[in-house]
Each structure stands twice: as C-alpha cells, then as structure tokens.
Design an enzyme around this catalytic site. Sequence first.
Site, PDB file in Angstrom:
ATOM      1  N   ASN A  38      32.047  48.269  48.726  1.00  0.00           N
ATOM      2  CA  ASN A  38      32.404  46.902  48.309  1.00  0.00           C
ATOM      3  C   ASN A  38      32.363  46.751  46.786  1.00  0.00           C
ATOM      4  O   ASN A  38      32.583  45.656  46.270  1.00  0.00           O
ATOM      5  CB  ASN A  38      31.480  45.868  48.982  1.00  0.00           C
ATOM      6  CG  ASN A  38      30.042  45.965  48.483  1.00  0.00           C
ATOM      7  OD1 ASN A  38      29.715  46.800  47.645  1.00  0.00           O
ATOM      8  ND2 ASN A  38      29.177  45.115  49.015  1.00  0.00           N
ATOM      9  N   THR A  41      27.860  47.508  43.280  1.00  0.00           N
ATOM     10  CA  THR A  41      27.139  48.225  42.214  1.00  0.00           C
ATOM     11  C   THR A  41      27.858  49.527  41.853  1.00  0.00           C
ATOM     12  O   THR A  41      27.456  50.212  40.924  1.00  0.00           O
ATOM     13  CB  THR A  41      25.693  48.568  42.641  1.00  0.00           C
ATOM     14  OG1 THR A  41      25.736  49.450  43.774  1.00  0.00           O
ATOM     15  CG2 THR A  41      24.922  47.325  43.020  1.00  0.00           C
ATOM     16  N   GLY A  42      28.887  49.859  42.599  1.00  0.00           N
ATOM     17  CA  GLY A  42      29.638  51.089  42.333  1.00  0.00           C
ATOM     18  C   GLY A  42      30.862  50.792  41.477  1.00  0.00           C
ATOM     19  O   GLY A  42      31.083  49.661  41.049  1.00  0.00           O
ATOM     20  N   TYR A 154      14.073  46.199  48.838  1.00  0.00           N
ATOM     21  CA  TYR A 154      14.644  47.553  48.942  1.00  0.00           C
ATOM     22  C   TYR A 154      13.802  48.411  49.890  1.00  0.00           C
ATOM     23  O   TYR A 154      14.322  49.017  50.828  1.00  0.00           O
ATOM     24  CB  TYR A 154      14.705  48.173  47.552  1.00  0.00           C
ATOM     25  CG  TYR A 154      15.333  49.548  47.498  1.00  0.00           C
ATOM     26  CD1 TYR A 154      16.667  49.741  47.857  1.00  0.00           C
ATOM     27  CD2 TYR A 154      14.600  50.653  47.077  1.00  0.00           C
ATOM     28  CE1 TYR A 154      17.243  51.000  47.799  1.00  0.00           C
ATOM     29  CE2 TYR A 154      15.176  51.911  47.008  1.00  0.00           C
ATOM     30  CZ  TYR A 154      16.499  52.078  47.371  1.00  0.00           C
ATOM     31  OH  TYR A 154      17.061  53.338  47.310  1.00  0.00           O
ATOM     32  N   LYS A 158      14.977  49.734  53.698  1.00  0.00           N
ATOM     33  CA  LYS A 158      15.100  51.150  54.090  1.00  0.00           C
ATOM     34  C   LYS A 158      14.147  51.478  55.236  1.00  0.00           C
ATOM     35  O   LYS A 158      14.462  52.291  56.099  1.00  0.00           O
ATOM     36  CB  LYS A 158      14.825  52.055  52.888  1.00  0.00           C
ATOM     37  CG  LYS A 158      15.897  51.979  51.811  1.00  0.00           C
ATOM     38  CD  LYS A 158      17.215  52.586  52.253  1.00  0.00           C
ATOM     39  CE  LYS A 158      18.245  52.569  51.127  1.00  0.00           C
ATOM     40  NZ  LYS A 158      19.527  53.147  51.489  1.00  0.00           N
TER      41      LYS A 158
HETATM   42  P1  NAD Z   1      24.657  53.116  43.629  1.00  0.00           P
HETATM   43  O1  NAD Z   1      24.343  51.668  43.418  1.00  0.00           O
HETATM   44  O2  NAD Z   1      25.284  53.861  42.525  1.00  0.00           O
HETATM   45  O3  NAD Z   1      25.532  53.295  44.935  1.00  0.00           O
HETATM   46  C1  NAD Z   1      25.511  52.404  46.016  1.00  0.00           C
HETATM   47  C2  NAD Z   1      26.961  52.151  46.437  1.00  0.00           C
HETATM   48  O4  NAD Z   1      26.968  51.336  47.606  1.00  0.00           O
HETATM   49  C3  NAD Z   1      27.743  51.389  45.368  1.00  0.00           C
HETATM   50  O5  NAD Z   1      28.997  51.999  45.177  1.00  0.00           O
HETATM   51  C4  NAD Z   1      27.891  49.985  45.941  1.00  0.00           C
HETATM   52  O6  NAD Z   1      29.060  49.330  45.488  1.00  0.00           O
HETATM   53  C5  NAD Z   1      27.910  50.280  47.432  1.00  0.00           C
HETATM   54  N1  NAD Z   1      27.456  49.190  48.285  1.00  0.00           N
HETATM   55  C6  NAD Z   1      26.325  48.463  48.173  1.00  0.00           C
HETATM   56  N2  NAD Z   1      26.242  47.572  49.182  1.00  0.00           N
HETATM   57  C7  NAD Z   1      27.342  47.748  49.942  1.00  0.00           C
HETATM   58  C8  NAD Z   1      27.819  47.168  51.127  1.00  0.00           C
HETATM   59  N3  NAD Z   1      27.160  46.173  51.748  1.00  0.00           N
HETATM   60  N4  NAD Z   1      29.001  47.590  51.642  1.00  0.00           N
HETATM   61  C9  NAD Z   1      29.704  48.581  51.031  1.00  0.00           C
HETATM   62  N5  NAD Z   1      29.294  49.184  49.905  1.00  0.00           N
HETATM   63  C10 NAD Z   1      28.121  48.780  49.367  1.00  0.00           C
HETATM   64  O7  NAD Z   1      23.278  53.803  44.058  1.00  0.00           O
HETATM   65  P2  NAD Z   1      22.928  55.344  44.275  1.00  0.00           P
HETATM   66  O8  NAD Z   1      21.839  55.672  43.356  1.00  0.00           O
HETATM   67  O9  NAD Z   1      24.153  56.158  44.288  1.00  0.00           O
HETATM   68  O10 NAD Z   1      22.312  55.298  45.748  1.00  0.00           O
HETATM   69  C11 NAD Z   1      23.121  55.590  46.875  1.00  0.00           C
HETATM   70  C12 NAD Z   1      22.267  55.623  48.122  1.00  0.00           C
HETATM   71  O11 NAD Z   1      21.261  56.634  47.993  1.00  0.00           O
HETATM   72  C13 NAD Z   1      21.543  54.318  48.394  1.00  0.00           C
HETATM   73  O12 NAD Z   1      21.523  54.067  49.783  1.00  0.00           O
HETATM   74  C14 NAD Z   1      20.155  54.580  47.886  1.00  0.00           C
HETATM   75  O13 NAD Z   1      19.196  53.806  48.551  1.00  0.00           O
HETATM   76  C15 NAD Z   1      19.987  56.063  48.172  1.00  0.00           C
HETATM   77  N6  NAD Z   1      19.002  56.662  47.264  1.00  0.00           N
HETATM   78  C16 NAD Z   1      19.317  56.927  45.957  1.00  0.00           C
HETATM   79  C17 NAD Z   1      18.345  57.472  45.117  1.00  0.00           C
HETATM   80  C18 NAD Z   1      18.626  57.792  43.666  1.00  0.00           C
HETATM   81  O14 NAD Z   1      17.748  58.297  42.980  1.00  0.00           O
HETATM   82  N7  NAD Z   1      19.813  57.566  43.161  1.00  0.00           N
HETATM   83  C19 NAD Z   1      17.067  57.716  45.596  1.00  0.00           C
HETATM   84  C20 NAD Z   1      16.778  57.405  46.926  1.00  0.00           C
HETATM   85  C21 NAD Z   1      17.762  56.901  47.751  1.00  0.00           C
END
Ligand code: NAD
Length: 320
Positions: A38, A41-42, A154, A158
């Site tokens: 969506n 945050t991406g 958060y 999870k």
């Molecule tokens: P990020 O914010 O870069 O990516 C999240 C993506 O999800 C974004 O592109 C955002 O637009 C999309 N998004 C959010 N809510 C949405 C929804 N309801 N429908 C469709 N798209 C949606 O974050 P990231 O760091 O890439 O994290 C990605 C995943 O990995 C997350 O689930 C996060 O909890 C998990 N994670 C990441 C880390 C880390 O260190 N980066 C650590 C633990 C877990």
Amino acid sequence: MSGLPWRRALVTGGAGFVGSHLCARLVRAGTEVVCLDNLSTGDRANVAGLEQRPGFRFVRADATDAAALAALPGRFDLVLHFACPASPADYLRLPLETLDAGSTGTRNALERARADGARFLLASTSEVYGDPLEHPQQEDYWGNVNPVGPRSVYDESKRFAEALVTAHRRVHGTDTAIVRIFNTYGPRMRTGDGRAVPTFIAQALDGTPLTVAGDGSQTRSLCYVDDTVDGVLALAASGETGPVNIGGTDEITVLELARRIVGLTGSASRIRFVDRPVDDPARRRPDTRLARERLGWQPRVGWTEGLRRTVGWFSHAAAA
Ligand code: NAD
C-alpha cells in the site's frame, strides 16, 4: 541459495526495505513475483528495477483488504507476509494501521495461502522478546513486553500475528513458518525512519552530530540484508515451522556503531547524546543455533563490508 523451489510467490510489503530485496532475489532465481504493497512506508522506486523484468508485477493494495488479496489472479505456491510498518518512527505514526497489518493483514494473507495450498511465512521480529530478561534470546523465551507502552502496537501486533499463524496451522493445516528477524540494515533503508544505521549514516554524510541515545552503551546485533534474505528463504524452503531467529550475532554498542560509521565515512561529525526512547531495549542478540542446525544458515557479511556497502548506497542516493 541459487535455484529456488517456487514457481510463483506473493510478497506483501514487497516495496519496503527487506521486501524489495526479497523480491529481487526471487525474481533473479526465476520465481514469478507479485508484490502487494500500500506504499504507506515503502516506495515504488525500491522495485522500479524489477518492474522492467518479466515475471514481476506490482499491485498497490492494502493487506487488510481481504477482497484485494483474494482477487489476485493465478495460484501462488509461496506467500511471504512482510506488510507492516516496521521502524519506530513509522509504527508510532501509524499505530492502528500497525495493529491491523498484524491482525487482519496476517489473517488475509493466511487465507490466501490456504486457498492456494501455498507455503506461508510470517515476518515476525525480535521485538516479540521486548526488553529481554534472557540473553542471548532463544526461540523458547517468551519475552518481556509492556503491553501498554508506545512500542506495544508493533510488538503485540507481531505477537498476535504469531498466535494467528500457529492457530491457522493447527485448525486448517496451513503450511506455515515464522521467522523472527533481528535488526537488519543495508541499502534502501530510509533516513528519518528512526533506526540507528540510516540515521547515523545520514548525519555523518551531512557533517552533523550523530545523535546517540542515552549513553550509547545499549547493544544491538545487526545483520546485513542479504544475509537476512538468505535466512528467510532458507526457512521458507525447509519444512520447519519456526519460530526461527535470523540475525547477526556480533553485539555492538550503539556508541561503537556511531564511531565506526564516522570512521567509514571519513566524516568530521561529532557524537551528541540525546534522551533514550521509552522502552528502548538495553540488549538484544539472537541465539541462532536453530537456524544454523536446521537451516544451515549463518550470516556471512561482516560489519565492515556491510556498512561499507550501505554507506556506498547512501552516498550514491544523496548524490543522485
Ligand atoms: P518497511 O517499512 O520498509 O516495509 C514494510 C512494507 O510494508 C512497506 O513497503 C509498506 O508500504 C508495506 N505495508 C505496510 N502496511 C501495509 C499494508 N497494510 N498493506 C500493504 N502493504 C503494507 O519495513 P522493513 O524494515 O522492510 O520490514 C519489513 C517486514 O520485516 C516487516 O513485517 C517487519 O516487521 C519485518 N522485520 C524487519 C526488521 C528490520 O530490521 N528491517 C526486523 C524485524 C522484522
């Protein structure tokens, strides 16, 4: 991993930091990818290079929209559920959306996996351990989370998602896996997202002071994104249900991290100490024995190399 066993994958949150690296790896290995995001945050720019490739499709939709997920054409044999605001700045700005992504979003992704008979993988997090009382954290540790603190949106999202995945497996026999990802860093992180690595790199490149929280003695164990992606795909390709920790095992203080980034960038920036956020964990390091023994996984990219690549990407992005 080179050849991957899947024909067609759905990656929710695929336009985010970790998701975009996952999409790229899958496409390179010949797996068709539908990236559903969506863009809360991406950034579509994260997958712009993939949009030229056959076998990749971007769909702008919300994971909480059951009809949108159900309507995606074709059959998937892998569903990777990564959609969720993940950085502190994002989930504090989007608290209700974060809870919805973990609850309704996870439920919808599970239903799609079940309908297609696909393998399902939940991106969970080390945050389920909260401010841990055991160190390092093993998967059987239940965690120390403040359910009404600011970070709870958060952490509890999870934790609920993990419960949902486990129940789905039990009730419907859905083929599920849970990966608990620890702090990951690398290209395509966003400055201003509140995470230490992009914040410090941006400050060092700007020549402004690096803002270290507290006295900087709190530790983190960071994992380079390519290693995280390897771990996620190794778990997806295995028969393991998890949860399995994936993360770096070299612990470093936040102050030392800041100093290394100053050194790598050749910056003249100084360090400035600022208040620590509420419920900021003091220590976090994964026990990765399970990933080593069951998946044959361990991180390969060391600190210096990982930070060098990340600084290189940020310097290039700043110059572009
Ligand atoms: P990020 O914010 O870069 O990516 C999240 C993506 O999800 C974004 O592109 C955002 O637009 C999309 N998004 C959010 N809510 C949405 C929804 N309801 N429908 C469709 N798209 C949606 O974050 P990231 O760091 O890439 O994290 C990605 C995943 O990995 C997350 O689930 C996060 O909890 C998990 N994670 C990441 C880390 C880390 O260190 N980066 C650590 C633990 C877990």
